[in-house]
Design an enzyme around this catalytic site. Structure first.
Site, PDB file in Angstrom:
ATOM      1  N   LYS A  47       0.801  -1.200   0.000  1.00  0.00           N
ATOM      2  CA  LYS A  47       0.000   0.000   0.000  1.00  0.00           C
ATOM      3  C   LYS A  47       0.840   1.257   0.000  1.00  0.00           C
ATOM      4  O   LYS A  47       0.404   2.324  -0.430  1.00  0.00           O
ATOM      5  CB  LYS A  47      -0.884   0.029   1.265  1.00  0.00           C
ATOM      6  CG  LYS A  47      -1.866  -1.092   1.353  1.00  0.00           C
ATOM      7  CD  LYS A  47      -2.653  -0.968   2.676  1.00  0.00           C
ATOM      8  CE  LYS A  47      -3.412  -2.221   2.940  1.00  0.00           C
ATOM      9  NZ  LYS A  47      -3.932  -2.258   4.313  1.00  0.00           N
ATOM     10  N   GLY A  48       2.054   1.149   0.548  1.00  0.00           N
ATOM     11  CA  GLY A  48       2.867   2.327   0.835  1.00  0.00           C
ATOM     12  C   GLY A  48       3.034   3.331  -0.289  1.00  0.00           C
ATOM     13  O   GLY A  48       3.059   4.537  -0.051  1.00  0.00           O
TER      14      GLY A  48
ATOM     15  N   ASP B  31       7.889   3.063  -2.228  1.00  0.00           N
ATOM     16  CA  ASP B  31       8.055   4.060  -1.181  1.00  0.00           C
ATOM     17  C   ASP B  31       9.477   4.016  -0.631  1.00  0.00           C
ATOM     18  O   ASP B  31      10.183   5.017  -0.587  1.00  0.00           O
ATOM     19  CB  ASP B  31       7.029   3.854  -0.064  1.00  0.00           C
ATOM     20  CG  ASP B  31       6.840   2.376   0.314  1.00  0.00           C
ATOM     21  OD1 ASP B  31       7.751   1.558   0.047  1.00  0.00           O
ATOM     22  OD2 ASP B  31       5.787   2.034   0.862  1.00  0.00           O
TER      23      ASP B  31
ATOM     24  N   ASP C  85      14.538  -1.065   1.746  1.00  0.00           N
ATOM     25  CA  ASP C  85      15.217  -1.361   3.009  1.00  0.00           C
ATOM     26  C   ASP C  85      16.277  -2.423   2.717  1.00  0.00           C
ATOM     27  O   ASP C  85      17.371  -2.114   2.250  1.00  0.00           O
ATOM     28  CB  ASP C  85      14.143  -1.831   4.000  1.00  0.00           C
ATOM     29  CG  ASP C  85      14.643  -2.052   5.404  1.00  0.00           C
ATOM     30  OD1 ASP C  85      15.516  -2.915   5.581  1.00  0.00           O
ATOM     31  OD2 ASP C  85      14.170  -1.393   6.337  1.00  0.00           O
TER      32      ASP C  85
ATOM     33  N   LYS D 246      17.585   2.857   2.198  1.00  0.00           N
ATOM     34  CA  LYS D 246      18.442   2.749   3.394  1.00  0.00           C
ATOM     35  C   LYS D 246      19.694   1.995   2.970  1.00  0.00           C
ATOM     36  O   LYS D 246      19.768   0.767   3.114  1.00  0.00           O
ATOM     37  CB  LYS D 246      17.725   1.968   4.501  1.00  0.00           C
ATOM     38  CG  LYS D 246      16.454   2.613   5.026  1.00  0.00           C
ATOM     39  CD  LYS D 246      15.837   1.718   6.098  1.00  0.00           C
ATOM     40  CE  LYS D 246      14.487   2.195   6.531  1.00  0.00           C
ATOM     41  NZ  LYS D 246      13.765   1.217   7.373  1.00  0.00           N
TER      42      LYS D 246
ATOM     43  N   PHE E 103      13.396   2.903  11.404  1.00  0.00           N
ATOM     44  CA  PHE E 103      12.031   2.654  10.930  1.00  0.00           C
ATOM     45  C   PHE E 103      11.286   3.981  10.877  1.00  0.00           C
ATOM     46  O   PHE E 103      11.223   4.714  11.858  1.00  0.00           O
ATOM     47  CB  PHE E 103      11.312   1.674  11.868  1.00  0.00           C
ATOM     48  CG  PHE E 103       9.983   1.241  11.338  1.00  0.00           C
ATOM     49  CD1 PHE E 103       9.895   0.233  10.389  1.00  0.00           C
ATOM     50  CD2 PHE E 103       8.815   1.860  11.769  1.00  0.00           C
ATOM     51  CE1 PHE E 103       8.668  -0.160   9.874  1.00  0.00           C
ATOM     52  CE2 PHE E 103       7.579   1.469  11.263  1.00  0.00           C
ATOM     53  CZ  PHE E 103       7.512   0.458  10.317  1.00  0.00           C
ATOM     54  N   VAL E 104      10.735   4.282   9.709  1.00  0.00           N
ATOM     55  CA  VAL E 104      10.051   5.567   9.537  1.00  0.00           C
ATOM     56  C   VAL E 104       8.582   5.364   9.151  1.00  0.00           C
ATOM     57  O   VAL E 104       8.205   4.312   8.627  1.00  0.00           O
ATOM     58  CB  VAL E 104      10.750   6.449   8.463  1.00  0.00           C
ATOM     59  CG1 VAL E 104      12.099   6.925   8.950  1.00  0.00           C
ATOM     60  CG2 VAL E 104      10.873   5.713   7.126  1.00  0.00           C
TER      61      VAL E 104
ATOM     62  N   ASP F 180       3.423   3.127   6.927  1.00  0.00           N
ATOM     63  CA  ASP F 180       2.628   2.929   8.137  1.00  0.00           C
ATOM     64  C   ASP F 180       3.400   2.252   9.256  1.00  0.00           C
ATOM     65  O   ASP F 180       4.486   1.707   9.059  1.00  0.00           O
ATOM     66  CB  ASP F 180       1.434   2.022   7.811  1.00  0.00           C
ATOM     67  CG  ASP F 180       1.856   0.553   7.654  1.00  0.00           C
ATOM     68  OD1 ASP F 180       2.848   0.298   6.926  1.00  0.00           O
ATOM     69  OD2 ASP F 180       1.220  -0.320   8.268  1.00  0.00           O
TER      70      ASP F 180
ATOM     71  N   ARG G 146       0.009   6.716   7.704  1.00  0.00           N
ATOM     72  CA  ARG G 146       0.267   6.835   6.260  1.00  0.00           C
ATOM     73  C   ARG G 146      -0.035   8.235   5.740  1.00  0.00           C
ATOM     74  O   ARG G 146       0.529   8.684   4.755  1.00  0.00           O
ATOM     75  CB  ARG G 146      -0.599   5.842   5.469  1.00  0.00           C
ATOM     76  CG  ARG G 146      -0.237   4.380   5.662  1.00  0.00           C
ATOM     77  CD  ARG G 146      -0.970   3.528   4.626  1.00  0.00           C
ATOM     78  NE  ARG G 146      -0.994   2.121   4.946  1.00  0.00           N
ATOM     79  CZ  ARG G 146      -0.026   1.256   4.661  1.00  0.00           C
ATOM     80  NH1 ARG G 146       1.076   1.669   4.067  1.00  0.00           N
ATOM     81  NH2 ARG G 146      -0.120  -0.013   4.983  1.00  0.00           N
TER      82      ARG G 146
HETATM   83  P1  5GP Z   1      12.669  -4.500   1.871  1.00  0.00           P
HETATM   84  O1  5GP Z   1      12.205  -5.738   1.175  1.00  0.00           O
HETATM   85  O2  5GP Z   1      13.452  -3.572   1.001  1.00  0.00           O
HETATM   86  O3  5GP Z   1      13.434  -4.852   3.141  1.00  0.00           O
HETATM   87  O4  5GP Z   1      11.380  -3.759   2.414  1.00  0.00           O
HETATM   88  C1  5GP Z   1      10.552  -3.068   1.569  1.00  0.00           C
HETATM   89  C2  5GP Z   1       9.202  -2.810   2.155  1.00  0.00           C
HETATM   90  O5  5GP Z   1       9.220  -2.881   3.594  1.00  0.00           O
HETATM   91  C3  5GP Z   1       8.742  -1.392   1.846  1.00  0.00           C
HETATM   92  O6  5GP Z   1       8.035  -1.334   0.631  1.00  0.00           O
HETATM   93  C4  5GP Z   1       7.883  -1.063   3.043  1.00  0.00           C
HETATM   94  O7  5GP Z   1       6.578  -1.545   2.844  1.00  0.00           O
HETATM   95  C5  5GP Z   1       8.533  -1.808   4.168  1.00  0.00           C
HETATM   96  N1  5GP Z   1       9.487  -0.951   4.898  1.00  0.00           N
HETATM   97  C6  5GP Z   1      10.849  -0.956   4.803  1.00  0.00           C
HETATM   98  N2  5GP Z   1      11.393  -0.026   5.618  1.00  0.00           N
HETATM   99  C7  5GP Z   1      10.343   0.579   6.224  1.00  0.00           C
HETATM  100  C8  5GP Z   1      10.246   1.664   7.176  1.00  0.00           C
HETATM  101  O8  5GP Z   1      11.222   2.271   7.638  1.00  0.00           O
HETATM  102  N3  5GP Z   1       8.989   2.004   7.559  1.00  0.00           N
HETATM  103  C9  5GP Z   1       7.862   1.389   7.092  1.00  0.00           C
HETATM  104  N4  5GP Z   1       6.698   1.827   7.543  1.00  0.00           N
HETATM  105  N5  5GP Z   1       7.911   0.371   6.202  1.00  0.00           N
HETATM  106  C10 5GP Z   1       9.138  -0.012   5.777  1.00  0.00           C
END
Ligand code: 5GP
Length: 197
Positions: free
Chosen positions: A57-58, A114, A117, A145, A166-167, A173, A179
């Site tokens: 959703k982000g 969005d 990570d 990040k 974590f933001v 969210d 959000r």
């Molecule tokens: P990744 O697979 O890159 O570790 O994570 C990607 C997804 O995790 C993002 O699309 C998001 O939904 C969630 N995510 C990663 N970091 C954050 C954060 O700092 N805050 C929030 N709310 N969601 C995050």
């Protein structure tokens, strides 16, 4: 509106923001960056049939604002993937909850995220979309990040690099809240109480 109802409204607003610890990226900074990315995308896709693919959703907030700074005819589609649930740690497990409505073969696809990570979600989505033979496939991510990224991904349109915290806000969210904040912020530890697993 009476003075009493204004007071009630203000106390609701204060309550809404009481969980915020620190604003990392202000609303104005986000908007300026989105405009800059929109200009670059407009330039790069001038003669191409562009399809924006948002990761729900982000990314819905980034999609809405970004698309209005892309001065080209374009189409939208969305995918939904599982993220952290009510936890704040990446699991590395990606599940498609909603697939695209339309075929992307021979389309110029711009995947809008969005935040990147670990990068595992994006790596999975890129591999999945590439197999559908789009004419081109690029990524736009509002935040990255770099210190915690585990897979190397080329993000053509990147907004901000942020530290490994974590933001919330601007589409992101925690337990489905925050959000709609117009900025990106960290939460006070109390905001996680009883929810982080
Ligand atoms: P990744 O697979 O890159 O570790 O994570 C990607 C997804 O995790 C993002 O699309 C998001 O939904 C969630 N995510 C990663 N970091 C954050 C954060 O700092 N805050 C929030 N709310 N969601 C995050």
């Amino acid at each position: 509106m009476t003075a009493g109802s204004t007071d009630t409204l203000l106390s609701h607003v204060a309550e809404f923001e009481q969980d915020i610890d620190r604003i990392l990226i202000s609303g104005d900074e986000v908007q300026a960056k989105i405009r800059e990315l929109g200009d670059r995308i407009t330039e790069d896709y001038r003669d191409k049939d562009l399809l924006l693919v948002g990761v729900l959703k982000g990314a819905f907030v980034v999609m809405a604002d970004l698309s209005r700074h892309i001065r080209l005819p374009l189409r939208f589609d969305f995918m939904a993937v599982s993220s952290y649930g009510a936890s704040t740690k990446t699991s590395g497990v990606v599940r498609i909850l909603k697939d695209l409505d339309h075929d992307v073969e021979n389309k110029h696809v711009l995947l809008v995220e969005d935040i990147v990570d670990s990068g595992l979600t994006l790596a999975y989505l890129l591999k999945n979309l590439r197999a559908r033979r789009p004419a081109s496939l690029e990524v736009c991510a509002l935040m990255q990040k770099p210190e915690v990224q585990r897979v190397d991904i080329d993000i053509r349109y990147k907004g901000f690099e942020i530290p490994p915290v974590f933001v919330v806000g601007y589409g992101l969210d925690f337990a489905e809240k925050y959000r709609n904040l117009p900025y990106v912020a960290t939460l006070k530890p109390e905001a996680y109480e009883g929810l982080v697993g």
